[in-house]
Design a protein around this motif. Structure first.
Motif, PDB file in Angstrom:
ATOM      1  N   GLN A  81      49.889  86.217  32.750  1.00 27.50           N
ATOM      2  CA  GLN A  81      49.630  86.505  31.338  1.00 27.50           C
ATOM      3  C   GLN A  81      50.450  85.619  30.425  1.00 27.50           C
ATOM      4  N   GLY A  82      49.953  85.437  29.194  1.00 24.35           N
ATOM      5  CA  GLY A  82      50.711  84.769  28.145  1.00 24.35           C
ATOM      6  C   GLY A  82      50.835  83.262  28.292  1.00 24.35           C
ATOM      7  N   LEU A  83      49.889  82.618  28.971  1.00 25.59           N
ATOM      8  CA  LEU A  83      49.952  81.169  29.152  1.00 25.59           C
ATOM      9  C   LEU A  83      48.962  80.482  28.226  1.00 25.59           C
ATOM     10  N   SER A  84      49.364  79.342  27.736  1.00 27.11           N
ATOM     11  CA  SER A  84      48.408  78.528  26.988  1.00 27.11           C
ATOM     12  C   SER A  84      47.352  78.022  27.972  1.00 27.11           C
ATOM     13  N   GLU A  85      46.247  77.564  27.445  1.00 28.72           N
ATOM     14  CA  GLU A  85      45.178  77.031  28.298  1.00 28.72           C
ATOM     15  C   GLU A  85      45.697  75.878  29.163  1.00 28.72           C
ATOM     16  N   ALA A  86      46.450  74.979  28.553  1.00 29.04           N
ATOM     17  CA  ALA A  86      46.964  73.825  29.294  1.00 29.04           C
ATOM     18  C   ALA A  86      47.948  74.257  30.380  1.00 29.04           C
ATOM     19  N   ARG A  87      48.857  75.190  30.059  1.00 23.26           N
ATOM     20  CA  ARG A  87      49.845  75.637  31.043  1.00 23.26           C
ATOM     21  C   ARG A  87      49.150  76.397  32.186  1.00 23.26           C
ATOM     22  N   ARG A  88      48.132  77.201  31.853  1.00 21.43           N
ATOM     23  CA  ARG A  88      47.412  77.941  32.890  1.00 21.43           C
ATOM     24  C   ARG A  88      46.786  76.965  33.881  1.00 21.43           C
ATOM     25  N   ARG A  89      46.204  75.907  33.382  1.00 21.90           N
ATOM     26  CA  ARG A  89      45.585  74.911  34.265  1.00 21.90           C
ATOM     27  C   ARG A  89      46.651  74.202  35.110  1.00 21.90           C
ATOM     28  N   GLN A  90      47.807  73.921  34.504  1.00 25.57           N
ATOM     29  CA  GLN A  90      48.891  73.295  35.269  1.00 25.57           C
ATOM     30  C   GLN A  90      49.369  74.212  36.393  1.00 25.57           C
ATOM     31  N   VAL A  91      49.514  75.483  36.097  1.00 29.05           N
ATOM     32  CA  VAL A  91      49.992  76.444  37.091  1.00 29.05           C
ATOM     33  C   VAL A  91      48.962  76.591  38.221  1.00 29.05           C
ATOM     34  N   LEU A  92      47.683  76.626  37.860  1.00 25.40           N
ATOM     35  CA  LEU A  92      46.651  76.692  38.898  1.00 25.40           C
ATOM     36  C   LEU A  92      46.698  75.454  39.791  1.00 25.40           C
ATOM     37  N   PHE A  93      46.952  74.315  39.190  1.00 25.02           N
ATOM     38  CA  PHE A  93      47.047  73.085  39.973  1.00 25.02           C
ATOM     39  C   PHE A  93      48.264  73.120  40.900  1.00 25.02           C
ATOM     40  N   VAL A  94      49.405  73.572  40.389  1.00 22.15           N
ATOM     41  CA  VAL A  94      50.612  73.677  41.209  1.00 22.15           C
ATOM     42  C   VAL A  94      50.354  74.640  42.369  1.00 22.15           C
ATOM     43  N   ASN A  95      49.695  75.754  42.094  1.00 16.97           N
ATOM     44  CA  ASN A  95      49.383  76.703  43.148  1.00 16.97           C
ATOM     45  C   ASN A  95      48.498  76.066  44.219  1.00 16.97           C
ATOM     46  N   ALA A  96      47.537  75.251  43.804  1.00 19.51           N
ATOM     47  CA  ALA A  96      46.662  74.561  44.759  1.00 19.51           C
ATOM     48  C   ALA A  96      47.468  73.588  45.611  1.00 19.51           C
ATOM     49  N   GLN A  97      48.419  72.887  44.998  1.00 15.49           N
ATOM     50  CA  GLN A  97      49.253  71.957  45.750  1.00 15.49           C
ATOM     51  C   GLN A  97      50.160  72.698  46.724  1.00 15.49           C
ATOM     52  N   TYR A  98      50.740  73.792  46.268  1.00 16.94           N
ATOM     53  CA  TYR A  98      51.594  74.617  47.125  1.00 16.94           C
ATOM     54  C   TYR A  98      50.774  75.123  48.323  1.00 16.94           C
ATOM     55  N   SER A  99      49.563  75.582  48.063  1.00 16.19           N
ATOM     56  CA  SER A  99      48.693  76.073  49.137  1.00 16.19           C
ATOM     57  C   SER A  99      48.365  74.973  50.139  1.00 16.19           C
ATOM     58  N   ALA A 100      48.151  73.757  49.648  1.00 20.77           N
ATOM     59  CA  ALA A 100      47.848  72.636  50.542  1.00 20.77           C
ATOM     60  C   ALA A 100      49.046  72.297  51.422  1.00 20.77           C
ATOM     61  N   ILE A 101      50.232  72.344  50.850  1.00 13.19           N
ATOM     62  CA  ILE A 101      51.450  72.080  51.636  1.00 13.19           C
ATOM     63  C   ILE A 101      51.608  73.156  52.711  1.00 13.19           C
ATOM     64  N   MET A 102      51.398  74.405  52.332  1.00 11.89           N
ATOM     65  CA  MET A 102      51.503  75.497  53.296  1.00 11.89           C
ATOM     66  C   MET A 102      50.462  75.347  54.405  1.00 11.89           C
ATOM     67  N   LEU A 103      49.249  74.976  54.040  1.00 15.91           N
ATOM     68  CA  LEU A 103      48.196  74.781  55.034  1.00 15.91           C
ATOM     69  C   LEU A 103      48.575  73.676  56.014  1.00 15.91           C
ATOM     70  N   ASN A 104      49.128  72.593  55.504  1.00 14.59           N
ATOM     71  CA  ASN A 104      49.570  71.509  56.386  1.00 14.59           C
ATOM     72  C   ASN A 104      50.569  72.017  57.419  1.00 14.59           C
ATOM     73  N   HIS A 105      51.468  72.870  57.001  1.00  7.79           N
ATOM     74  CA  HIS A 105      52.441  73.424  57.940  1.00  7.79           C
ATOM     75  C   HIS A 105      51.759  74.359  58.937  1.00  7.79           C
ATOM     76  N   GLN A 106      50.895  75.231  58.451  1.00  4.50           N
ATOM     77  CA  GLN A 106      50.215  76.176  59.336  1.00  4.50           C
ATOM     78  C   GLN A 106      49.365  75.468  60.382  1.00  4.50           C
ATOM     79  N   LEU A 107      48.818  74.322  60.030  1.00  2.00           N
ATOM     80  CA  LEU A 107      47.985  73.568  60.965  1.00  2.00           C
ATOM     81  C   LEU A 107      48.802  72.684  61.894  1.00  2.00           C
ATOM     82  N   GLY A 108      50.115  72.604  61.641  1.00  3.60           N
ATOM     83  CA  GLY A 108      50.976  71.791  62.491  1.00  3.60           C
ATOM     84  C   GLY A 108      51.032  70.330  62.075  1.00  3.60           C
TER      85      GLY A 108
END
Length: 181
Positions: A81-108
């Motif tokens: 809550q309480g994010l500007s449109e630009a910040r919300r998009r940045q946070v979603l992008f960071v979350n996607a990057q974090y998820s990709a890093i985690m996936l790389n680890h899970q896959l070995g």
């Protein structure tokens, strides 16, 4: 009936492949065959699990891509809550990057130290820091011994050291980042 069994046995032993199978069974390597089949089944199961992880990640990445392109979808996708449109998009992008890093680890594809190394780089990013702070309550509900919880504790530790100005924050493999929890 005894004639059939004798005849069937004679036919079976005339085929060299059947003789090998028969002798293998007779010699006791059934256990080795079963162990080999079990290893193959276990490997196949892991491959299917990884393929499913990749597919789920692909679906989430596609949805995130749509949300990044459409502010209304970004608002619908985000629980923050309480994010500007630009910040919300940045946070979603960071979350996607974090998820990709985690996936790389899970896959070995990367080991624990590489995972932590990638996340150390993200720790100096202001958007990542804000994302991490805002999602702290989400991580509290994770099982303590889960990978996500262990990574969460490691990132918390790195961010604390960075905030304190400690020069050692960059060192990979501190005791607090032990993968065993």
């Amino acid at each position: 009936m005894p004639g059939r069994l004798t005849r069937g046995f004679a036919l079976a032993t005339e085929n060299p492949d059947e003789r090998r199978i028969g002798s293998a069974v007779g010699d006791g390597p059934q256990d080795e065959l079963l162990k080999s089949l079990l290893r193959q089944l276990t490997s196949l199961t892991e491959e299917i699990r990884n393929a499913n992880r990749i597919q789920l990640h692909r679906i989430m990445a596609e949805q995130t891509g749509r949300a990044l392109a459409d502010p209304a979808l970004a608002e619908a996708m985000s629980t923050l809550q309480g994010l500007s449109e630009a910040r919300r998009r940045q946070v979603l992008f960071v979350n996607a990057q974090y998820s990709a890093i985690m996936l790389n680890h899970q896959l070995g594809a990367i080991d624990w130290n590489e995972l932590i190394g990638h996340l150390r780089v993200w720790c100096v990013n202001g958007v990542f820091q804000q994302y991490w702070e805002m999602t702290g309550d989400h991580r509290k509900s994770l099982p303590r011994d889960s990978l996500e919880a262990r990574v969460g504790r490691a990132v918390d530790f790195m961010l604390d050291e960075l905030a304190e100005g400690a020069e050692e924050w960059w060192v990979v493999g501190t005791p607090d980042t032990d993968p065993s929890g």
